[in-house]
Design an enzyme around this catalytic site. Sequence first.
Site, mmCIF file in Angstrom:
data_model
loop_
_atom_site.group_PDB
_atom_site.id
_atom_site.type_symbol
_atom_site.label_atom_id
_atom_site.label_comp_id
_atom_site.label_asym_id
_atom_site.label_seq_id
_atom_site.Cartn_x
_atom_site.Cartn_y
_atom_site.Cartn_z
ATOM 1 N N LYS A 53 -4.241 -0.214 -4.365
ATOM 2 C CA LYS A 53 -5.320 0.576 -4.989
ATOM 3 C C LYS A 53 -5.033 0.740 -6.487
ATOM 4 O O LYS A 53 -5.939 0.639 -7.321
ATOM 5 C CB LYS A 53 -5.453 1.933 -4.284
ATOM 6 N N GLN A 97 -4.053 9.550 0.494
ATOM 7 C CA GLN A 97 -3.802 8.486 1.457
ATOM 8 C C GLN A 97 -3.484 9.080 2.828
ATOM 9 O O GLN A 97 -2.640 9.973 2.954
ATOM 10 C CB GLN A 97 -2.651 7.595 0.954
ATOM 11 N N ASP A 120 -13.432 8.533 -1.079
ATOM 12 C CA ASP A 120 -13.302 7.975 0.276
ATOM 13 C C ASP A 120 -14.546 8.271 1.115
ATOM 14 O O ASP A 120 -14.722 7.685 2.184
ATOM 15 C CB ASP A 120 -12.109 8.632 1.001
HETATM 16 N N1 GUN Z 1 -5.616 5.210 5.394
HETATM 17 C C1 GUN Z 1 -6.115 4.101 5.975
HETATM 18 N N2 GUN Z 1 -7.310 3.786 5.458
HETATM 19 C C2 GUN Z 1 -7.579 4.712 4.515
HETATM 20 C C3 GUN Z 1 -8.656 4.916 3.618
HETATM 21 O O1 GUN Z 1 -9.649 4.183 3.588
HETATM 22 N N3 GUN Z 1 -8.535 5.987 2.792
HETATM 23 C C4 GUN Z 1 -7.477 6.832 2.819
HETATM 24 N N4 GUN Z 1 -7.472 7.870 1.984
HETATM 25 N N5 GUN Z 1 -6.461 6.670 3.648
HETATM 26 C C5 GUN Z 1 -6.506 5.623 4.488
#
Ligand code: GUN
Length: 284
Positions: A53, A97, A120
Site C-alpha cells: 500500500k 490494517q 476502506d
Molecule cells: N486486511 C485484509 N484485507 C484488508 C483490507 O482491504 N483493508 C484492511 N484495512 N485490512 C485488510
Amino acid sequence: MAKIIDGKAVSAQVKENIAKEVAQLKEKHGISIGLAVVIVGNNPASRIYVNNKKKACEAVGFESFEYALPEETTQDELLALIDKLNADDKVDGILVQLPLPKHLDEKIVIDNISPDKDVDAFHPVNVGKIMIGDYSFLPCTPAGVMELIASTGVEISGKECVVVGRSNIVGKPMSMLLLHKSGTVTICHSRTKDLAAECKRADILVAAVGVPKLIKGDMIKEGAVVIDVGMNRLEDGKLCGDVDFESCEKVASYITPVPGGVGPMTIAMLMKNTLTAAKKKIAL
Ligand code: GUN
C-alpha cells in the site's frame, strides 16, 4: 481454454490514471494528498500488504504516513491515534490494517474512523451508502472485481452472478455491486446445501471464502467468468486461491490468477478512494 484476466495490468492502468489526476491537482490547487496506514503487531501477511500500500502511494504521488504500533498497544492508545488522524488536515485517508490483535475490538476501531476518511469503506455509514447505491467510497476488493469484470467486456445486466462467501469485507458488498449492475445475484456460504449446483448456474462466479481450491472445474458452467478473491497459503508455502485454477481454466471463458488477479486491484481501488477523499475536502 480461458483467457487470463491480468490484474497487474488493469491495476497499473488505474494507478496511471490516478497519478495523472494527482499531478494535475497538485499543479492547480497546490495540494498534497496523504494516506495514514496503521498496523498493530507483527502479522507477516499484514506487513506485506502495508508495504504494498505504501509503494502504491508513492507510485501515484500520495504521501503515506505509517504508524507501526507494538502488539501490546491498548484500545485507548489506538483510538487516541485515530482521533489525532481524524483531525489532521494532511491525512485524507485512514487505513487500519486488519486483522488486529485479539485484545483490540475491530468494530469499535472502525466506528471511530471519520466516515470522510474511511478509505476502506468499512464504517457503517459507508456500508449503508453501498447498500443504497450512493457511493462515497467504493469497497476496495469488490470494486476491484468490478473493474476486472469490466475489462473482459462481459455485460453483468441480467446474468446469473454467484458470490461464494458472505463476509462484510467482500461477499456482502460484492453482491450489492453486482446487483446495482442488474445481475441476478445468489450468495452462497458454508450452509449452502448444494454449492456445486449453485456455482454451475453462474455466468459470473466470484469466490471469496478462504478455502483453498474449493471451486473445481466440474462445478462451473462452460464459458463462465471466474473471479478468485481467495489468497490462501498452502503447507508448502505457495499461494493459492479459492478456485482450482488448473481444472477451471479449461471450462471458464475468463479467469483471474492468484497471485496477480484481484490482489493488485484492491490496492488500486484504495488509491482511488484516497483521491476521492482529497477531492471532497477541496470540494472538487
Ligand atoms: N486486511 C485484509 N484485507 C484488508 C483490507 O482491504 N483493508 C484492511 N484495512 N485490512 C485488510
